[in-house]
Design an enzyme around this catalytic site. Structure first.
Site, PDB file in Angstrom:
ATOM      1  CG  HIS A 194      -2.031  -0.943   1.176  1.00 59.58           C
ATOM      2  ND1 HIS A 194      -3.269  -0.676   0.622  1.00 59.58           N
ATOM      3  CD2 HIS A 194      -2.095  -2.211   1.618  1.00 59.58           C
ATOM      4  CE1 HIS A 194      -4.036  -1.736   0.744  1.00 59.58           C
ATOM      5  NE2 HIS A 194      -3.352  -2.696   1.341  1.00 59.58           N
ATOM      6  CE  LYS A 241      -6.165  14.293   0.265  1.00 64.76           C
ATOM      7  NZ  LYS A 241      -6.183  13.131  -0.586  1.00 64.76           N
ATOM      8  NE  ARG A 242      -3.428  10.468  10.027  1.00 66.76           N
ATOM      9  CZ  ARG A 242      -2.996   9.478  10.809  1.00 66.76           C
ATOM     10  NH1 ARG A 242      -3.722   8.378  10.939  1.00 66.76           N
ATOM     11  NH2 ARG A 242      -1.876   9.595  11.464  1.00 66.76           N
ATOM     12  CE  LYS A 273      -2.373  11.008   2.990  1.00 67.97           C
ATOM     13  NZ  LYS A 273      -3.033  10.169   1.948  1.00 67.97           N
ATOM     14  CB  THR A 300      -9.891   5.193  -1.222  1.00 69.40           C
ATOM     15  OG1 THR A 300      -9.348   5.539   0.056  1.00 69.40           O
ATOM     16  CG2 THR A 300      -9.252   3.912  -1.711  1.00 69.40           C
ATOM     17  CE  LYS A 322     -13.751   6.495   0.736  1.00 68.24           C
ATOM     18  NZ  LYS A 322     -12.875   6.553   1.923  1.00 68.24           N
TER      19      LYS A 322
HETATM   20  C1  26V Z   1       2.539   4.995   6.858  1.00 69.79           C
HETATM   21  C2  26V Z   1       3.571   5.779   7.295  1.00 69.79           C
HETATM   22  C3  26V Z   1       4.257   5.399   8.515  1.00 69.79           C
HETATM   23  C4  26V Z   1       5.548   6.114   8.692  1.00 69.79           C
HETATM   24  C5  26V Z   1       5.458   7.564   8.347  1.00 69.79           C
HETATM   25  C6  26V Z   1       5.014   7.802   6.973  1.00 69.79           C
HETATM   26  C7  26V Z   1       3.896   6.919   6.578  1.00 69.79           C
HETATM   27  C8  26V Z   1       3.173   7.232   5.465  1.00 69.79           C
HETATM   28  C9  26V Z   1       2.144   6.464   5.052  1.00 69.79           C
HETATM   29  C10 26V Z   1       1.821   5.331   5.734  1.00 69.79           C
HETATM   30  C11 26V Z   1       0.654   4.549   5.263  1.00 69.79           C
HETATM   31  C12 26V Z   1       0.938   3.162   4.917  1.00 69.79           C
HETATM   32  C13 26V Z   1      -0.174   2.373   4.371  1.00 69.79           C
HETATM   33  C14 26V Z   1      -1.359   3.112   3.823  1.00 69.79           C
HETATM   34  O1  26V Z   1      -2.261   3.477   4.544  1.00 69.79           O
HETATM   35  N1  26V Z   1      -1.398   3.304   2.528  1.00 69.79           N
HETATM   36  C15 26V Z   1      -2.535   3.878   1.839  1.00 69.79           C
HETATM   37  O2  26V Z   1      -3.333   2.785   1.379  1.00 69.79           O
HETATM   38  C16 26V Z   1      -4.491   3.228   0.680  1.00 69.79           C
HETATM   39  C17 26V Z   1      -5.296   2.000   0.342  1.00 69.79           C
HETATM   40  O3  26V Z   1      -4.615   1.224  -0.577  1.00 69.79           O
HETATM   41  C18 26V Z   1      -4.092   4.029  -0.544  1.00 69.79           C
HETATM   42  O4  26V Z   1      -5.259   4.491  -1.186  1.00 69.79           O
HETATM   43  C19 26V Z   1      -3.224   5.213  -0.148  1.00 69.79           C
HETATM   44  O5  26V Z   1      -2.760   5.897  -1.297  1.00 69.79           O
HETATM   45  C20 26V Z   1      -2.054   4.725   0.690  1.00 69.79           C
HETATM   46  O6  26V Z   1      -1.299   5.814   1.200  1.00 69.79           O
END
Ligand code: 26V
Length: 819
Positions: A355, A543-544, A549, A651, A655
């Site tokens: 992801h 969003k986060r 982003k 996602t 929406k």
């Molecule tokens: C985790 C972390 C942890 C360390 C700091 C930076 C950071 C940045 C992002 C994440 C997220 C990891 C997994 C995640 O939530 N990915 C998201 O998954 C969605 C579903 O597939 C996708 O639509 C998003 O683009 C993706 O960021």
């Protein structure tokens, strides 16, 4: 059970009496809400049992989706919709003097996820059940979900999310299905009858107790299961050596240490190195889930040799990747299989989704920590690694650097993505561009070694929750125009395309958008005391909060617009309301500064009498699934402006599209496929492409100071970060420094001119009302491909090889015959 209006009223009154000993008049709103859920759950339970019986009887393959997050949001409203009892229920309650909407608002969000990954898991559950697929979820029952966000003096403050405090109406505790999960201790080996046998000793046992939640499909009698595990201590008196019997304080300490495993959901954070508790969580739910599945399977089939033909297990990101060694452990240590057979079954059962390509988000665990916590699992990972590296050596003899870069254990760490790729038969990305980047860059060596494992499954969202439920008026208008088939076949939304230029339809569409904007406007006024004009453009980024982003790009553009309005109060722009929401990880200082920057800007802009209604900025606190359900239907413009290549899919973008908002975005993630569906005239694209961004990264980035020095508008807004807007030079220092001194990793300044130009285009298009409405309608019309029904069918056919199992409720059919 026949649940007509009268039967429903009767059931409700009786339930209220037996659960609370109260009459309707004496019952609180919470009593009434809980009672309603209980009646609905009873109604689901019969179909739930029926579903399980028919799955067993037909012996079709089933899939278990393992995920450390399930961001469910509220369930009452979607359950009523899916069970097709909403209107009956509304009427019955109405006759009892109770307002359904009020009770729906009592439900706490199940916020057991950070963002996209967790919400995707929840959309998949809905789509599996609605597409008749025998698919279930497996995760953790966190006592505390993602923190509750409060904004105090413009800053984010985190409070615990005590979502279970009044109990949770949808779960059923299944104590008799509890299993034991073992941590720590040592491994002793012994050769028994010529076979090396492993004994895990002196471990700390933890009891994993399952709580099952029914997941109803859309009007189809399927009720699947989401199993969430809770950690409990095993009763004192059982025999394990680390437990010091009779020592009261030790007992209490031990109990709370054990329970801490399912205490809290970790926020996405820059992992400050190994966090033992997180690793414990990962092993805990994976081990518990596998034990339950395998035990049940063995009890029914007597053998595990056909397991991979009947069961698929999906690993949602690397967090559940320990399912691979855990399954080997069960097959080898408990079932007595040899390595080859166990490996064959395991690697034909597991599939994995990646992801993110952000390097800081790729999971790795220090070997020492891993070994101490999971000694037997470590030995198995080691064995997987040795066998894997041996194969690599055969293929790339002498190429040590390549082999080291692919090893599962290297440089003192266990690399979870490498484990997941080596142990699964399928590896997928979540949008076309993301999968290509995985294949060509991030995992290029793995792709070269296992070319056939890699595939794409573009994400989707459940159109039932995000359109039918969240925007009932628009859903009604659509059904009036093209009939209801789109609810089952979302690509039928395409039939709306012929109405895109129809002025009557356009006005009806616009009227609904206006009403949604008025509703959101009232909410904003109540929450923030800010009056926003529903005639202004509602421009939304929710969003986060993350650097990649690029909320900062949005903010700098608003500052620039404000500056231009100050210089020229007659600047011809459409009034705009910029709406933000999102949580920052508690330890992510940069993201917290972004929130403070937005709220500071909001205070300046909203209170400037010279600006009046032309510009408003709002930050809504505590973004959640239910807040999203209110905001998204009211959006005119959707901001999807990540630095190209960094957002795997997105996602939220889908929406907004579904609800007829026009996207301003980069060629990143699923935006690219959205553009392909709707055509480039219906989306506003700007900025660097992924190839350009990746080329810059390979050459050490670009010189952001050049942009700063050569563009006076950029210079002004960046200077204002340091003084002007801020309380002092320290306040937004991380943001300022990242832009000027750390080479602007996410190309904010580089993309600024293109973004500002794209925003002016938004402005002029919005003024050409009919053209704008045609764009908005085309967005909804072409959104069908982004239903998670399509996504889940692709997983079912392309990865899991599972077939729909139609559940038949004979009672319903009898009722039907009598009608
Ligand atoms: C985790 C972390 C942890 C360390 C700091 C930076 C950071 C940045 C992002 C994440 C997220 C990891 C997994 C995640 O939530 N990915 C998201 O998954 C969605 C579903 O597939 C996708 O639509 C998003 O683009 C993706 O960021």
């Amino acid at each position: 059970m026949n649940l007509d209006k009268e039967a429903f009223k009767q059931a409700f009154i009786e339930k209220l009496q037996t659960m609370y000993g109260k009459s309707i008049e004496g019952a609180s709103s919470l009593d009434r809400y809980t009672t309603l859920c209980s009646v609905v759950r009873d109604y689901m339970c019969k179909k739930w049992i029926l579903t399980n019986q028919q799955y067993e009887a037909r012996s079709e393959k089933q899939i278990y989706y393992f995920s450390i997050e399930f961001l469910l949001g509220r369930l009452l409203s979607s359950n009523l919709l899916n069970l097709n009892i909403r209107e009956r229920c509304r009427e019955a309650l109405g006759e009892l003097g109770i307002n359904l909407g009020e009770l729906e608002n009592m439900e706490p969000d199940a916020g057991l996820g950070n963002g996209g990954l967790g919400r995707l898991a929840a959309c998949f559950l809905d789509s599996m059940a609605s597409r008749h697929l025998p698919g279930h979820g497996c995760g953790i029952r966190y006592k505390y979900g993602l923190f509750e966000q409060k904004i105090i003096d413009g800053h984010q403050v985190e409070l615990p999310d005590n979502w279970l405090k009044d109990g949770y109406a949808w779960e059923i505790r299944k104590a008799d299905r509890s299993v034991e999960v073992r941590f720590g201790g040592q491994v002793r080996t012994e050769t028994i009858k010529g076979r090396l046998t492993y004994f895990h000793e002196n471990y700390e046992p933890v009891l994993a107790v399952p709580y099952d939640i029914p997941i109803a499909g859309y009007q189809n009698d399927t009720v699947n299961t989401l199993c969430l595990w809770s950690a409990e201590s095993i009763n004192a008196g059982s025999d394990y050596s680390s437990f010091n019997r009779g020592d009261y304080l030790k007992t209490v300490e031990y109990k709370s240490a054990v329970e801490s495993i399912s205490h809290i959901l970790y926020p996405d954070d820059r992992y400050p190195g190994g966090m033992v508790l997180r690793l414990k969580q990962e092993y805990f739910f994976v081990s518990a889930g596998l034990q339950r599945i395998i035990r049940h399977y063995k009890a029914r089939h007597g053998t595990l040799s056909d397991f991979a033909d009947k069961v698929a297990i999906h690993i949602n990101d690397t967090h559940p990747a320990l399912a691979i060694p855990e399954m080997l452990r069960i097959l080898i240590d408990e079932e007595g299989m040899d390595w080859d057979e166990a490996w064959e079954i395991t690697s034909n059962t597991m599939s994995y989704t990646n992801h993110t390509i952000l390097p800081e988000a790729l999971e790795k665990w220090p070997v020492d920590m891993f070994k101490a916590l999971l000694p037997r699992i470590y030995l198995l990972v080691n064995e997987i690694n040795e066998r894997f590296c041996r194969k690599l050596w055969e293929r790339y003899p002498g190429d040590w650097s390549k082999i080291a870069s692919m090893a599962i254990i290297s440089y003192g760490y266990v690399h979870m993505a490498h484990l997941a790729v080596a142990g699964s038969y399928s590896v997928n990305g979540v949008a076309k561009i993301h999968t290509e980047i995985l294949k060509k860059q991030v995992m290029r060596h793995f792709h070269e070694f296992y070319p056939r494992k890699f595939n794409n499954k573009t994400n989707g969202v459940t159109h039932r929750r995000w359109l039918l439920n969240a925007n009932p008026q628009l859903a009604g208008l659509i059904t009036e125009a093209i009939g209801p088939s789109w609810i089952y076949h979302p690509t039928d939304l395409g039939q709306l395309q012929k109405y895109a230029g129809d002025s009557l339809f356009q006005e009806q569409f616009a009227g609904i958008k206006k009403k949604n904007k008025e509703d959101l406007g009232r909410f904003i006024r109540e929450k923030l005391g800010v009056a926003v004009d529903p005639a202004s453009i509602f421009d939304v980024q929710v969003k986060r909060i993350h650097a990649y982003k690029r909320q900062v790009l949005n903010v700098l553009h608003i500052m620039d617009l404000y500056n231009r309005l100050k210089v020229n109060p007659n600047l011809d722009i459409v009034p705009r309301t910029f709406i933000f929401a999102g949580k920052a990880a508690p330890g992510y200082i940069y993201a917290k500064q972004i929130i403070k920057l937005i709220t500071t800007l909001a205070a300046v802009v909203n209170n400037d009498p010279g600006i009046g209604d032309k510009l408003k900025v709002v930050f809504l606190e505590n973004y959640s699934v239910s807040l999203a359900e209110m905001i998204i239907p009211a959006a005119d413009v959707s901001e999807q402006i990540s630095a190209a290549s960094r957002e795997a899919s997105g996602t939220g973008n889908m929406k907004f599209m579904l609800n007829g908002a026009v996207t301003i975005g980069t060629l990143d993630g699923a935006n690219i496929e959205m553009r392909a569906e709707m055509g480039e005239n219906n989306i506003i694209i700007f900025g660097l492409t992924a190839d350009q961004v990746l080329a810059y990264y390979q050459n050490g980035g670009y010189k952001s100071q050049d942009e700063y020095l050569s563009n006076p508008r950029i210079r002004t807004v960046v200077d204002q970060l340091a003084c002007g807007l801020s309380a002092g030079p320290e306040e937004f220092k991380d943001i300022y420094d990242s832009l000027l001194y750390y080479n602007d990793e996410y190309f904010v300044l580089k993309d600024f001119p293109a973004y500002a130009a794209a925003q002016s285009k938004v402005d002029s298009l919005f003024q050409r009302r009919r053209e704008w409405l045609s764009m908005a309608i085309s967005n909804t019309a072409q959104a069908g491909r982004f239903s998670s029904d399509r996504t889940i069918s692709e997983y079912a056919i392309g990865i899991w090889k599972i077939k729909p199992v139609i559940i038949v409720d004979w009672d319903d059919i009898d009722l039907w015959n009598k009608k």
